[in-house]
Design a protein around this motif. Structure first.
Motif, PDB file in Angstrom:
ATOM      1  N   LEU A  57       0.867  -1.296   0.083  1.00  0.00           N
ATOM      2  CA  LEU A  57       0.038  -0.010   0.017  1.00  0.00           C
ATOM      3  C   LEU A  57       0.867   1.371  -0.127  1.00  0.00           C
ATOM      4  CD1 LEU A  57      -2.674  -1.160   2.587  1.00  0.00           C
ATOM      5  CD2 LEU A  57      -3.146  -0.199   0.009  1.00  0.00           C
ATOM      6  N   ALA A  58       2.179   1.153   0.735  1.00  0.00           N
ATOM      7  CA  ALA A  58       2.835   2.326   0.525  1.00  0.00           C
ATOM      8  C   ALA A  58       3.572   2.701  -0.611  1.00  0.00           C
ATOM      9  CB  ALA A  58       4.099   1.915   1.384  1.00  0.00           C
ATOM     10  N   ARG A  59       3.488   1.605  -1.712  1.00  0.00           N
ATOM     11  CA  ARG A  59       3.902   1.922  -3.126  1.00  0.00           C
ATOM     12  C   ARG A  59       2.507   2.739  -3.842  1.00  0.00           C
ATOM     13  NH1 ARG A  59       6.573  -2.740  -2.019  1.00  0.00           N
ATOM     14  NH2 ARG A  59       4.942  -4.154  -2.861  1.00  0.00           N
ATOM     15  N   ARG A  60       1.273   2.502  -3.131  1.00  0.00           N
ATOM     16  CA  ARG A  60       0.185   3.348  -3.811  1.00  0.00           C
ATOM     17  C   ARG A  60      -0.378   4.543  -2.975  1.00  0.00           C
ATOM     18  NH1 ARG A  60      -4.207  -1.087  -3.205  1.00  0.00           N
ATOM     19  NH2 ARG A  60      -5.364   0.551  -3.942  1.00  0.00           N
ATOM     20  N   GLY A  61       0.787   4.872  -2.232  1.00  0.00           N
ATOM     21  CA  GLY A  61       0.508   6.302  -1.700  1.00  0.00           C
ATOM     22  C   GLY A  61       0.262   6.357  -0.200  1.00  0.00           C
ATOM     23  N   LEU A  62       0.085   5.428   0.502  1.00  0.00           N
ATOM     24  CA  LEU A  62       0.031   5.150   1.750  1.00  0.00           C
ATOM     25  C   LEU A  62       1.520   5.616   2.421  1.00  0.00           C
ATOM     26  CD1 LEU A  62      -1.535   2.277   3.999  1.00  0.00           C
ATOM     27  CD2 LEU A  62       0.871   3.117   4.486  1.00  0.00           C
ATOM     28  N   LYS A  63       1.222   6.314   3.423  1.00  0.00           N
ATOM     29  CA  LYS A  63       2.709   6.822   4.253  1.00  0.00           C
ATOM     30  C   LYS A  63       2.890   5.893   5.292  1.00  0.00           C
ATOM     31  CE  LYS A  63       0.810  11.596   3.179  1.00  0.00           C
ATOM     32  NZ  LYS A  63      -0.290  10.979   2.811  1.00  0.00           N
ATOM     33  N   LEU A  64       3.902   5.454   5.066  1.00  0.00           N
ATOM     34  CA  LEU A  64       4.336   4.419   6.197  1.00  0.00           C
ATOM     35  C   LEU A  64       5.667   5.045   7.084  1.00  0.00           C
ATOM     36  CD1 LEU A  64       4.478   1.501   7.354  1.00  0.00           C
ATOM     37  CD2 LEU A  64       5.993   0.843   5.714  1.00  0.00           C
TER      38      LEU A  64
END
Ligand SMILES: NC(=O)c1ccc[n+]([C@@H]2O[C@H](COP(=O)([O-])OP(=O)(O)OC[C@H]3O[C@@H](n4cnc5c(N)ncnc54)[C@H](OP(=O)(O)O)[C@@H]3O)[C@@H](O)[C@H]2O)c1
Length: 279
Positions: A57-64
């Protein structure tokens, strides 16, 4: 039979959501929010050991694990273990402003406990979910402090609805009994399946068959109860003919020291333990 509820309610969620702890419960909530229309770019996750799904999801814009200057979040969901709360909660104050909703699902951590670490006036909802949340079929009970607006209460309901049904209580002290009933309750149902299997073996069935029969009977009956508009007592009466086999078993289960008395004692013990753990 019951109708499904609106599945995309979170497309209306404006702003940023911060999830603290993406373990079993946090991940189940995350899945539910995305399925209900929240966008990955609206979500930030604080999680020291993120799993594959969160990394994807981080690769789809979620900030981890975002670093640097932090913006206030519209909602913060705390899903870390209660034992590490005093380490994890104070740093969240930086993400809180007067419009932020803080929603905690930590077992046993009271609203008063959270208020100690967050700015005065913070809107806080404490909720108690249960394990079937993992498949979106949990039930959560929520209590709010006086700073929570009607809009934030609705928002908390929509966030919790991602893992199942939601109930509200006005008196947070009831949370100990809630924990004893629905929080710990799935274990009682699993025990029922175990005890039915053992009793079937005692009645002469091969162990593997008894285990399958018990498992499917508990799961199927739960599903029937879920889908039906009838209450549990009516469903029970509908499968009980006078003088029949079910009636013979129910005479035992509903007799002196039967199910009712046993569960009343079990839930009283769990309620008491929940009070002791909360201190
Ligand atoms: N599971 C249930 O049925 C259930 C029912 C009711 C309530 N709850 C409540 O839900 C909460 C979460 O339970 P869970 O079963 O999902 O536990 P979990 O799987 O252990 O999830 C907690 C997550 O938080 C992470 N974490 C640890 N320290 C952190 C920090 N400082 N900042 C951010 N994240 C951190 C953990 O990472 P590490 O694993 O690397 O430490 C873990 O991934 C608990 O408070 C529990 O009381 C759970």
């Amino acid at each position: 039979m019951k109708k499904p509820t609106n599945q995309k309610v979170l497309v209306r969620f404006n702003g940023a959501l911060l999830l603290v702890g993406a373990g079993k419960m946090g991940s189940a909530m995350l899945d539910g929010w995305l399925a209900r229309g929240l966008k990955p770019k609206q979500i930030a996750v604080i999680e020291p050991h993120a799993g594959k799904a969160v990394k994807a999801l981080a690769r789809r814009g979620l900030k981890l694990n975002p670093k640097g200057k932090v913006d206030a979040a519209t909602a913060i969901v705390i899903a870390v273990k209660p034992q590490i709360a005093s380490g994890a909660v104070p740093q969240l104050a930086a993400h809180v402003d007067k419009n932020t909703l803080v929603l905690s699902i930590m077992a046993g951590r009271t609203i008063g406990f959270l208020e100690k670490f967050l700015p005065p006036g913070t809107a806080i909802v404490r909720a108690m979910p249960n394990t079937p949340a993992a498949i979106g079929r949990g039930i959560s009970v929520a209590a709010a402090n006086a700073n929570v607006s009607a809009r934030q209460r609705k928002q908390a309901s929509e966030l919790l609805a991602a893992i199942g049904k939601v109930e509200w209580i006005g008196d947070e002290a009831l949370m100990d009994a809630v924990t004893a009933l629905s929080g710990s309750g799935p274990a009682y149902v699993f025990l029922l399946a175990e005890a039915m299997a053992s009793a079937g073996i005692a009645a002469g069935l091969p162990p593997a068959l008894a285990t399958r029969l018990a498992r499917e009977t508990v799961a199927g009956s739960g599903e029937l109860l879920h889908r039906s508009d009838l209450d549990a007592a009516t469903l029970r009466e509908n499968v009980t003919s006078p003088g029949g086999t079910t009636a013979a078993a129910l005479d035992v289960l509903m007799g002196p020291d039967g199910f009712d008395q046993l569960l009343t004692r079990a839930i009283a013990a769990a309620t008491q333990r929940s009070r002791e753990l909360a201190g």
